[in-house]
Design an enzyme around this catalytic site. Sequence first.
Site, short mmCIF file in Angstrom:
data_model
loop_
_atom_site.label_atom_id
_atom_site.label_comp_id
_atom_site.label_asym_id
_atom_site.label_seq_id
_atom_site.Cartn_x
_atom_site.Cartn_y
_atom_site.Cartn_z
N MET A 142 -8.53 6.15 -21.26
CA MET A 142 -7.82 5.91 -20.01
C MET A 142 -8.69 5.17 -19.01
SD MET A 142 -5.50 9.28 -19.31
CE MET A 142 -6.74 10.52 -19.68
N CYS A 143 -9.97 5.28 -19.12
CA CYS A 143 -10.90 4.56 -18.24
C CYS A 143 -11.52 3.39 -18.99
CB CYS A 143 -12.01 5.50 -17.76
SG CYS A 143 -11.40 6.88 -16.77
#
Length: 672
Positions: free
Chosen positions: A534-535
């Site tokens: 997600m990052c």
Amino acid sequence: MPIVQFAPFSSLVQPTFWHELTSLKIDVLRLSDEAVPITGSYSVGRSITDRETGHEIVLGCNMSVGSESFDKNAVAPAGSFPAKGHLKNYNTIEEFKAADKTALFNQEADKMWEAIVSKRDSTSLNNFLVITFADLKKYKYYYWFAFPAFAAKPAWEIDELGWRLAASELSPESLSSIHSKLHATPLPFFLLRSGLEIAPIDSYSTFFANVPPEEQTIGFVDPSASPTNPGWPLRNLLAYLRAVYPETTSRLRVLCWRDSEVPHAPAGWKSRIGVVHITPSPESGGRPSAVGWEKNPQGKLAPRMADLAPMMDPTRLADQAVDLNLKLMRWRILPSLDLEKISSTKCLLLGAGTLGCYVARTLMGWGVRDITLVDSGKVSFSNPVRQPLFEFEDCLEGGKPKAECAAARMKKIFPGINAAGHSLSIPMPGHPVPPASVDQTRADVKKLEELIDTHDAVFLLMDSRESRWLPTVICAAKGKIVLNAALGFDTFLVMRHGVRESSLQPGATQLGCYYCNDIVAPADSLTDRTLDEMCTVTRPGIASLASSTAVELLASVLQHPDGVHAAAPPANSDPAALINAGVLGLVPHQLRGFLAQFRNLHIVGAAYSRCTGCSETVLKAYEKEGFDMILQALNDDKYLQHLTGLDTLYAEGEKALEEVDWDVDDEEGEDF
């Protein structure tokens, strides 16, 4: 008899003069210290009355220069008279101080004397010289004016009556007539006979033919208001007359014209008149000595300095300063660099995260003035250390909207930037739109189309692959410049999208877009991701490298004569060959950076006829059906594959694999 004393010129430099010199230095002169022509202006002498004492206070005998001084076609302000000059600007303060002032002054004086004696050109009588050094970083301007004036030997003397009001000898009607004629035909020097008729000074021999000496008057517009000292122009006027007409000019009646308006009462005329004379002497044949370097406010022969920084608008100071490095780069290294083309390019940044912040800062460094950011997120606590347009305070209370916050910070960095931010979700394939959200999605698509329509270059700087699909389609249909940047852990991709097939130039090869290497349609890559997915997990330096590369690629495209149609150099070609290069060098199609190896790889990717982003099939469907086509692509994960024929290609591939005999001979296997 008293010797005639003259009031010297004083320079009156308007701030606009320095602003114009700054532009001239950066855009035209650059490293040249050649003298350039300028003009100044002066008017009749003025004085004011002290309210407390009632005494008249004489104002300076001023030669004024402003921004118009550099305009060859400029007209002197109403009531003023022009003077020709030369400006010589030096590149360093050391050169300015070491300049041979005597030689410069004598060169100017020689030119004036040549004009007087050989050409009989009275327009050169008020010539002046100014030498300068412009410290453009501190906005300090060092300057020294010279107003060459020829010294008479022996000196001119004034008769026993001295300088008296002209109204004592000329009637109010004569003075009004002179005023009217000078207003209709401005003459800095003129001849007057019989108190009524005037003519240019160059008509001396014919105008005064058969006119008694007592009816001859030499007139000049006097910038001095002193009751006893006529202005500097008279000094050169007398030298001119003595050099050209020595037989008849040893005694002259002189009118110092000082009336810019007709007074209400006869006693209000300010002009003065007097008779001057000189003892005739054998002609030397050469130029007389000259004086004229201006004294500084302390009364010393030394230059002056104008410090504009305290009086300038800080915003204007910043506006000039941010472009200084670019203009120095142009006139020192790349004279053909078109900075205006870059600064006038309107850039749309889709994504205001790490890439977006760095791209925005680098665009500002290139002088781009119109930057718009789009993002749907808010500033989080992990952002400020990696995203240079945010601070800790921006993360509080849930975080500020990224795009608006970044735009506001850009204006704080440079108030002259036209920055805007929009919170907007970009619809993505693989992310179906619920019926209740169709109207909002339609509005989002319309807003995105409007933003792309009003900008020249679009940067795709989003986190996910599928979020780049819709902007890719819209930009390709509208013919916009598209720059794409994507990050890996220690790698990055920067590429420019090619133009659509229907707009290709004859014989040109179509370059691919971000999706041309795919054989599947973009799909949901965000759902069910782990924290590290997600990052954007990257080495910290990758984002700034990729962002800077993307902006530099845009600059190279804009400077290439073919612009967005610029052909890419062959893949892996020797960069030193500069194949298909522009002003700034190569204009590659794709750059893949490898930080672990500290190298960049040039790649050329051809367009794919079944591409889901830029193929004519997709673009024509978008242009024909608009939002309906987009909505179908969002909701149906098979639509784009079916539209482009990727599903057929996939089926053909599967069928081909089924026909392959995968049985391996046992003996061959043992031998192997």
